[in-house]
Design an enzyme around this catalytic site. Structure first.
Site, PDB file in Angstrom:
ATOM      1  N   GLY A  93       0.725  55.899   4.312  1.00 31.85           N
ATOM      2  CA  GLY A  93       0.036  56.718   3.330  1.00 31.85           C
ATOM      3  C   GLY A  93      -1.244  56.101   2.803  1.00 31.85           C
ATOM      4  O   GLY A  93      -1.677  55.035   3.240  1.00 31.85           O
ATOM      5  N   HIS A 107       3.262  61.916   6.087  1.00 34.50           N
ATOM      6  CA  HIS A 107       3.591  60.602   5.546  1.00 34.50           C
ATOM      7  C   HIS A 107       4.875  60.122   6.208  1.00 34.50           C
ATOM      8  O   HIS A 107       5.888  60.836   6.203  1.00 34.50           O
ATOM      9  CB  HIS A 107       3.781  60.678   4.026  1.00 34.50           C
ATOM     10  CG  HIS A 107       3.968  59.336   3.390  1.00 34.50           C
ATOM     11  ND1 HIS A 107       4.678  59.158   2.229  1.00 34.50           N
ATOM     12  CD2 HIS A 107       3.553  58.101   3.769  1.00 34.50           C
ATOM     13  CE1 HIS A 107       4.680  57.879   1.906  1.00 34.50           C
ATOM     14  NE2 HIS A 107       4.009  57.216   2.829  1.00 34.50           N
ATOM     15  N   ASP A 108       4.852  58.928   6.766  1.00 34.12           N
ATOM     16  CA  ASP A 108       6.004  58.467   7.536  1.00 34.12           C
ATOM     17  C   ASP A 108       7.282  58.429   6.711  1.00 34.12           C
ATOM     18  O   ASP A 108       8.374  58.712   7.232  1.00 34.12           O
ATOM     19  CB  ASP A 108       5.727  57.112   8.203  1.00 34.12           C
ATOM     20  CG  ASP A 108       5.187  56.050   7.257  1.00 34.12           C
ATOM     21  OD1 ASP A 108       5.215  56.254   6.027  1.00 34.12           O
ATOM     22  OD2 ASP A 108       4.728  54.997   7.765  1.00 34.12           O
ATOM     23  N   GLY A 112       2.522  50.899  16.307  1.00 39.20           N
ATOM     24  CA  GLY A 112       2.605  52.331  16.551  1.00 39.20           C
ATOM     25  C   GLY A 112       3.505  52.590  17.735  1.00 39.20           C
ATOM     26  O   GLY A 112       3.797  51.691  18.538  1.00 39.20           O
ATOM     27  N   THR A 125       7.828  47.764   6.585  1.00 40.51           N
ATOM     28  CA  THR A 125       6.807  46.948   5.927  1.00 40.51           C
ATOM     29  C   THR A 125       6.900  47.133   4.415  1.00 40.51           C
ATOM     30  O   THR A 125       6.813  46.179   3.643  1.00 40.51           O
ATOM     31  CB  THR A 125       5.413  47.332   6.431  1.00 40.51           C
ATOM     32  OG1 THR A 125       5.337  47.099   7.834  1.00 40.51           O
ATOM     33  CG2 THR A 125       4.339  46.518   5.735  1.00 40.51           C
ATOM     34  N   ALA A 136       2.284  50.362   9.712  1.00 38.96           N
ATOM     35  CA  ALA A 136       1.297  49.353   9.366  1.00 38.96           C
ATOM     36  C   ALA A 136       1.320  48.173  10.325  1.00 38.96           C
ATOM     37  O   ALA A 136       0.315  47.480  10.479  1.00 38.96           O
ATOM     38  CB  ALA A 136       1.533  48.871   7.939  1.00 38.96           C
ATOM     39  N   GLY A 195      13.138  50.563  10.423  1.00 34.71           N
ATOM     40  CA  GLY A 195      13.324  49.291  11.107  1.00 34.71           C
ATOM     41  C   GLY A 195      14.174  48.302  10.345  1.00 34.71           C
ATOM     42  O   GLY A 195      14.875  47.476  10.947  1.00 34.71           O
TER      43      GLY A 195
END
Length: 498
Positions: free
Chosen positions: A81, A239-240, A17, A262, A14, A404
């Site tokens: 998602g 989906h990440d 990239g 995020t 989000a 992250g």
């Protein structure tokens, strides 16, 4: 150029990239970020949209860089998602896809529940009720030309795969974020779709599983993607979070996984969906993973709280973390999942106001505000863990923090202190690693999920955070959090969405 099997992972979050080159070197995967770029949504007259064309162009440029370093065996795409494009019969996009934080979904949950009761919707789909869910976004599209003319629906990774290969498929892990997939069968909940008043055509084809090979990247992309044109695209866990979970070096069924970015997605991997009244009362989500596994988890607002503070102040993350670490203890606490934080105009002001409304002095300095957010997140993690333990009967013995947020040492230590559990932080690029692992299996280089996780463990060097000897502060923060928010771990008293 090297001879090690190599794969390019397009990983879209989000906030930003990246295109990551993954090389299978013996029993480990070496990752190299070859291209990183911001994700900048755009505000138009009708609302906030993703700039997908810019993201797609940057992805092509990154694939060219990856293919310029070595011969690629595959490409895979994962993204956030719930968001989607509506397509016509020729697979053309009908309007710009909206951003999930756009306020158009306000009151759409109530519209849905007037047609299908909340309890029934959860009993079939098992998805946490959130205003961002695809089901509520589609209801916001009622009466539009786009929804009226839609023949198919493509989530963001599905859409990028379509643009790259010319082939459309809905991948199962990204489809499971929609709130419209049958949690037991992995097929579209078509009866629910009909009762909600949504068109049937976009749900005509059932999702396919990760590991499916879609086809080669079209030759007309060679001008931008270079030697990546012609490389096979494998459907990974689109989906990440599902990709990240695939790379979590889980060795115990009692280990929880916290995908931290995020959003914070904290949960356990289970074999079957959990759809009972307690799971519904705790608003847990059942999302699909690799090999039909279920990620029983809870979405928590996550580092979005800090990201938006950073944007308001124009201060880098490391400096904000230092200020938070040196801020006074006993800062005000709040529920990170208060909907006011979903898309505030001024995040610091929203945090201060939430604390005042809960009868506490508002945090004043930047360090206090960030520390307030991080301690509140750690406390919310603990209540989620205790609820997961109730629902599954497991005793969580540790937390794998991936993504992250694993870089945020203060949050990791606070999480260990408040939960009383060992935290293992890493891998940071878990999503890209999981993307590459699924590609390697699709190419026949790896076998079972257990083997994939062995490779993941060999590829990571996690940092351990132990609960500090004096846990009085962590315990005190947690009980203060429960007192000011009114949250509870008791299912009967909870019947809440937070």
């Amino acid at each position: 150029m090297t001879d090690a099997p190599a794969y390019a992972a397009v990983d879209l979050g989000a906030e930003s990239g990246r295109v990551v080159l993954g090389r299978l070197a013996g029993e480990r995967i070496d990752l190299e970020v070859v291209h990183r770029f911001p994700n900048r949504p755009v505000r138009l007259l009708d609302g906030t949209h993703w700039n997908l064309l810019a993201l797609f162009t940057e992805s092509l440029l990154g694939l060219a860089q990856a293919a310029g370093r070595t011969r690629l065996e595959g490409v895979g795409i994962d993204t956030w998602g719930v968001d989607y494009a509506l397509l016509d019969a020729k697979h053309r996009v009908l309007g710009l896809p909206f951003h999930y934080r756009d306020p158009r979904t306000a009151h759409m949950a109530e519209r849905a529940f007037s047609r299908v009761p909340r309890e029934e919707l959860y009993a079939v789909t098992g998805i946490q009720i959130m205003p961002i869910n695809t089901v509520f976004q589609l209801l916001a599209d009622e009466g539009t030309v786009a929804l009226g003319g839609a023949k198919r629906l493509a989530f963001v990774p599905d859409l990028f795969a379509l643009w790259l290969t010319g082939v459309l498929a809905n991948e199962s892990t990204i489809a499971s974020t929609s709130g419209l997939l049958d949690a037991r069968t992995g097929t579209w909940a078509r009866e629910i779709v009909a009762r909600l008043g949504l068109p049937a055509e976009p749900f005509s084809g059932d999702p396919v599983e990760p590991g499916t090979t879609l086809g080669p990247i079209l030759g007309h992309h060679a001008a931008t993607a270079g030697a990546a044109a012609g490389v096979r695209l494998h459907l990974v866990a689109g989906h990440d979070t599902a990709s990240a979970y695939a790379a979590a070096p889980i060795r115990s069924p009692n280990a929880a996984v916290l995908s931290s970015g995020t959003w914070s997605l904290l949960g356990l991997e289970v074999d079957e969906p959990v759809l009972d009244e307690r799971a519904a009362a705790f608003n847990l989500t059942n999302e699909r993973g690799i090999d039909g596994k279920i990620r029983l988890l809870r979405n928590v607002m996550g580092l979005w709280l800090v990201q938006e503070c950073r944007r308001a102040w124009d201060v880098d993350y490391d400096e904000l973390t230092r200020r938070a670490a040196s801020a006074r203890a006993g800062v005000a606490l709040f529920d990170p999942d208060d909907e006011r934080f979903l898309a505030p105009k001024d995040m610091p002001a929203a945090i201060r106001q939430a604390c005042r409304e809960l009868g506490q002095p508002a945090p004043e300095t930047q360090g206090e505000i960030v520390r307030s957010a991080l301690v509140s997140l750690a406390c919310k993690y603990r209540i989620v863990l205790e609820r997961l333990e109730q629902v599954t009967g497991r005793s969580v013995d540790g937390i794998h923090v991936i993504g992250g947020g694993a870089r945020n040492a203060l949050l990791c230590q606070l999480t260990a202190d408040v939960t009383g559990r060992r935290v293992l932080a890493g891998p940071v690029e878990a999503t890209a690693l999981g993307n590459v692992l699924v590609q390697a299996r699709a190419a026949g280089r790896l076998g079972s999920l257990a083997e994939m996780r062995e490779v993941a463990a060999a590829s990571a060097d996690p940092v351990a955070y132990e609960p500090r000897d004096d846990r009085a502060a962590g315990e005190g923060d947690y009980h203060r959090f429960l007192a000011v928010t009114g949250l509870t771990v008791d299912a009967q008293a909870s019947a809440v969405t937070t």
